[in-house]
Design a protein around this motif. Structure first.
Motif, PDB file in Angstrom:
ATOM      1  N   GLY A  52     -49.318  23.154  29.002  1.00 52.72           N
ATOM      2  CA  GLY A  52     -49.517  22.409  30.243  1.00 52.72           C
ATOM      3  C   GLY A  52     -48.375  21.446  30.489  1.00 52.72           C
ATOM      4  O   GLY A  52     -47.206  21.827  30.480  1.00 52.72           O
ATOM      5  N   ARG A  53     -48.708  20.170  30.681  1.00 50.66           N
ATOM      6  CA  ARG A  53     -47.672  19.168  30.937  1.00 50.66           C
ATOM      7  C   ARG A  53     -47.026  18.637  29.664  1.00 50.66           C
ATOM      8  O   ARG A  53     -46.185  17.741  29.716  1.00 50.66           O
ATOM      9  N   VAL A 194     -44.894   4.239  34.961  1.00 55.70           N
ATOM     10  CA  VAL A 194     -45.991   4.161  34.001  1.00 55.70           C
ATOM     11  C   VAL A 194     -47.289   4.666  34.626  1.00 55.70           C
ATOM     12  O   VAL A 194     -48.060   5.403  34.001  1.00 55.70           O
ATOM     13  N   SER A 195     -47.531   4.284  35.876  1.00 56.46           N
ATOM     14  CA  SER A 195     -48.773   4.667  36.551  1.00 56.46           C
ATOM     15  C   SER A 195     -48.684   6.010  37.253  1.00 56.46           C
ATOM     16  O   SER A 195     -49.697   6.514  37.746  1.00 56.46           O
ATOM     17  N   GLY A 196     -47.493   6.590  37.348  1.00 55.65           N
ATOM     18  CA  GLY A 196     -47.347   7.873  38.006  1.00 55.65           C
ATOM     19  C   GLY A 196     -47.627   7.806  39.490  1.00 55.65           C
ATOM     20  O   GLY A 196     -48.294   8.673  40.059  1.00 55.65           O
ATOM     21  N   THR A 197     -47.094   6.766  40.155  1.00 57.82           N
ATOM     22  CA  THR A 197     -47.368   6.566  41.568  1.00 57.82           C
ATOM     23  C   THR A 197     -46.089   6.232  42.318  1.00 57.82           C
ATOM     24  O   THR A 197     -45.098   5.824  41.715  1.00 57.82           O
ATOM     25  N   HIS A 198     -46.126   6.388  43.645  1.00 56.05           N
ATOM     26  CA  HIS A 198     -44.975   6.030  44.465  1.00 56.05           C
ATOM     27  C   HIS A 198     -44.873   4.529  44.648  1.00 56.05           C
ATOM     28  O   HIS A 198     -43.783   3.968  44.729  1.00 56.05           O
ATOM     29  N   SER A 199     -46.008   3.858  44.704  1.00 62.91           N
ATOM     30  CA  SER A 199     -46.037   2.415  44.925  1.00 62.91           C
ATOM     31  C   SER A 199     -47.271   1.833  44.275  1.00 62.91           C
ATOM     32  O   SER A 199     -48.355   2.443  44.312  1.00 62.91           O
ATOM     33  N   SER A 285     -47.605  14.785  38.342  1.00 57.79           N
ATOM     34  CA  SER A 285     -47.457  14.328  36.962  1.00 57.79           C
ATOM     35  C   SER A 285     -48.808  13.996  36.345  1.00 57.79           C
ATOM     36  O   SER A 285     -49.422  14.820  35.683  1.00 57.79           O
ATOM     37  N   TYR A 286     -49.321  12.783  36.588  1.00 59.59           N
ATOM     38  CA  TYR A 286     -50.609  12.417  36.001  1.00 59.59           C
ATOM     39  C   TYR A 286     -51.320  11.446  36.926  1.00 59.59           C
ATOM     40  O   TYR A 286     -50.780  11.003  37.939  1.00 59.59           O
ATOM     41  N   SER A 287     -52.555  11.118  36.599  1.00 61.80           N
ATOM     42  CA  SER A 287     -53.442  10.455  37.547  1.00 61.80           C
ATOM     43  C   SER A 287     -53.430   8.939  37.437  1.00 61.80           C
ATOM     44  O   SER A 287     -53.040   8.360  36.421  1.00 61.80           O
ATOM     45  N   TYR A 288     -53.859   8.313  38.526  1.00 58.17           N
ATOM     46  CA  TYR A 288     -54.179   6.879  38.554  1.00 58.17           C
ATOM     47  C   TYR A 288     -55.373   6.713  39.478  1.00 58.17           C
ATOM     48  O   TYR A 288     -55.725   7.626  40.236  1.00 58.17           O
ATOM     49  N   VAL A 289     -56.014   5.556  39.410  1.00 51.60           N
ATOM     50  CA  VAL A 289     -57.161   5.296  40.278  1.00 51.60           C
ATOM     51  C   VAL A 289     -56.650   4.648  41.559  1.00 51.60           C
ATOM     52  O   VAL A 289     -56.152   3.523  41.541  1.00 51.60           O
ATOM     53  N   ALA A 290     -56.755   5.363  42.648  1.00 46.06           N
ATOM     54  CA  ALA A 290     -56.170   4.924  43.908  1.00 46.06           C
ATOM     55  C   ALA A 290     -57.060   3.937  44.643  1.00 46.06           C
ATOM     56  O   ALA A 290     -58.271   3.831  44.381  1.00 46.06           O
ATOM     57  N   VAL A 291     -56.455   3.204  45.570  1.00 46.50           N
ATOM     58  CA  VAL A 291     -57.206   2.311  46.440  1.00 46.50           C
ATOM     59  C   VAL A 291     -58.287   3.122  47.155  1.00 46.50           C
ATOM     60  O   VAL A 291     -58.020   4.203  47.690  1.00 46.50           O
ATOM     61  N   GLY A 292     -59.504   2.604  47.144  1.00 46.12           N
ATOM     62  CA  GLY A 292     -60.622   3.320  47.732  1.00 46.12           C
ATOM     63  C   GLY A 292     -61.417   4.119  46.723  1.00 46.12           C
ATOM     64  O   GLY A 292     -62.483   4.649  47.051  1.00 46.12           O
ATOM     65  N   THR A 330     -53.080  10.055  30.009  1.00 47.46           N
ATOM     66  CA  THR A 330     -52.513  10.175  28.664  1.00 47.46           C
ATOM     67  C   THR A 330     -52.822  11.528  28.028  1.00 47.46           C
ATOM     68  O   THR A 330     -53.787  12.206  28.385  1.00 47.46           O
ATOM     69  N   THR A 331     -51.997  11.884  27.057  1.00 45.96           N
ATOM     70  CA  THR A 331     -52.217  13.118  26.305  1.00 45.96           C
ATOM     71  C   THR A 331     -53.483  13.018  25.466  1.00 45.96           C
ATOM     72  O   THR A 331     -54.254  13.978  25.374  1.00 45.96           O
ATOM     73  N   HIS A 332     -53.701  11.855  24.849  1.00 47.46           N
ATOM     74  CA  HIS A 332     -54.907  11.730  24.028  1.00 47.46           C
ATOM     75  C   HIS A 332     -56.168  11.749  24.890  1.00 47.46           C
ATOM     76  O   HIS A 332     -57.214  12.235  24.457  1.00 47.46           O
ATOM     77  N   GLY A 333     -56.066  11.243  26.129  1.00 41.90           N
ATOM     78  CA  GLY A 333     -57.205  11.335  27.029  1.00 41.90           C
ATOM     79  C   GLY A 333     -57.533  12.779  27.362  1.00 41.90           C
ATOM     80  O   GLY A 333     -58.702  13.181  27.419  1.00 41.90           O
TER      81      GLY A 333
END
Length: 360
Positions: A52-53, A194-199, A285-292, A330-333
């Motif tokens: 995978g990644r 680190v967060s895998g986000t544009h902003s 790439s990987y996830s983050y918890v977005a606004v909303g 994360t990979t461990h997640g």
């Protein structure tokens, strides 16, 4: 990872199909195939390789990680660290108790040297001062986890609001103030990676503290003394994927020559880069918890179908880093989520069998 097919009473036991050979799928498959209750198990992978990644490339005279680069929080609570240690992939420093007990707070270590775009070196004292400010505010953002409400919706808005108040109290000359703001902007960019986000304006403030940071200094596997690694996130990374290797090398050479002040600095011999956004079976790439969104949305992603308690037999199960509420990205997640879904099936079909590994 999706586990589907006839997960019911079939001749010789249930049939399980693991869709996706990333670490979540492979972790689930390995955990299940060790039990006699699951003789009919297959792993289906759409690409020509497993992982995978997690992607390692043998080039430049060694191994370069194009996917998962670090072991975040290399300590006893990290199953990836435990596996790396078991297979002799880490050095004495990474395996030391001292290294495993370090509390980093999830913050990236400071650079040994910094340059401005003009080529002038930046005072390490100034960089450290801005790092203390920035990461102190990052720590504050995690305190809103159980708050009834937040002052602003996103991590980025909170950081900029608080930084603005600090800037108002600065008494240095204009050039120093600009330099400090430039350093802070570089920390923003790093946090986006680190967060895998544009902003960071896209990252929700309220659940930001739910991500769990394990102790231990982040470590990597040994790689090739002559490889320079760089990281880019967001829309800029998507744009870079549209460029040729020659265009990327030209731009990198120009940047390196400018910041080092050496117009004759040799150009890199070659470049190896990821293209996760345009990869057809990855698309990011990987996830983050977005606004909303909230951490509960990650739990919804992990909800099997049909839903638990519906009385119907489970047909589809989901795993992957984006389904782990506290170790997402994360990979461990990802690995733990694969074990979680394997354990879910084991609890249904082999409850009398002892689990091969303790749940972490």
């Amino acid at each position: 990872m999706e586990s589907t097919g006839s997960v019911g009473e079939a001749p010789g036991g249930p049939r399980v199909l693991v869709v996706g050979g990333g670490i979540a799928g492979l972790g689930a498959a390995q955990r299940l195939c060790g039990h006699s209750a699951f003789p009919h198990l297959r792993v289906l992978e759409a690409t020509a390789r497993a992982g995978g990644r997690i992607r390692s490339e043998r080039c430049f005279g060694g191994v370069v990680e194009v996917g998962a680069h670090w072991i975040h929080g290399p300590s006893r609570g990290n199953p990836v660290f435990q596996l790396a240690a078991e297979y002799g992939l880490l050095g004495e420093k990474e395996l030391s108790q001292e290294n495993q007990l370090v509390e980093t707070g999830g913050h990236v270590g400071l650079p040994s040297v910094s340059y401005a775009s003009s080529g002038a070196s930046v005072s390490l004292q100034l960089v450290a001062e801005m790092a203390t400010l920035f990461y102190g505010l990052i720590d504050q953002t995690r305190e809103f986890l159980h708050a009834a409400e937040t002052p602003v919706p996103s991590v980025g808005e909170y950081l900029k609001k608080e930084i603005g108040q600090h800037v108002a109290g600065w008494t240095e000359d204009e050039e120093t103030r600009k330099l400090k703001l430039a350093v802070l902007n570089s920390f923003f960019n790093l946090e986006c990676c680190v967060s895998g986000t544009h902003s960071m304006d896209l990252v929700a403030l309220a659940p930001f503290g739910e991500y769990t940071v394990l102790p231990g200094l982040d470590c990597t596997f040994s790689k090739s003394v002559h490889v320079l690694c760089g990281f880019i996130a967001g829309l800029e990374s998507e744009f870079m994927e549209t460029l040729s290797d020659e265009e990327v090398l030209l731009c990198l050479t120009q940047v390196l020559r400018r910041v080092t002040g050496n117009p004759r600095l040799p150009a890199p011999k070659s470049v190896l880069r990821s293209r996760w956004h345009s990869a057809p079976y990855t698309r990011g790439s990987y996830s983050y918890v977005a606004v909303g969104s909230t951490g509960g949305d990650l739990d919804l992603l992990a909800q099997p179908l049909p839903a638990d308690g519906a009385g119907a037999q489970l047909q589809i199960l989901f795993a992957g880093e984006a389904t782990h509420r506290t170790f997402y990205s994360t990979t461990h997640g990802a690995l733990l989520s694969g074990w979680r879904e394997a354990d879910r099936l084991l609890s249904l079909w082999a409850p009398q069998v002892q689990q091969p590994r303790p749940r972490l």
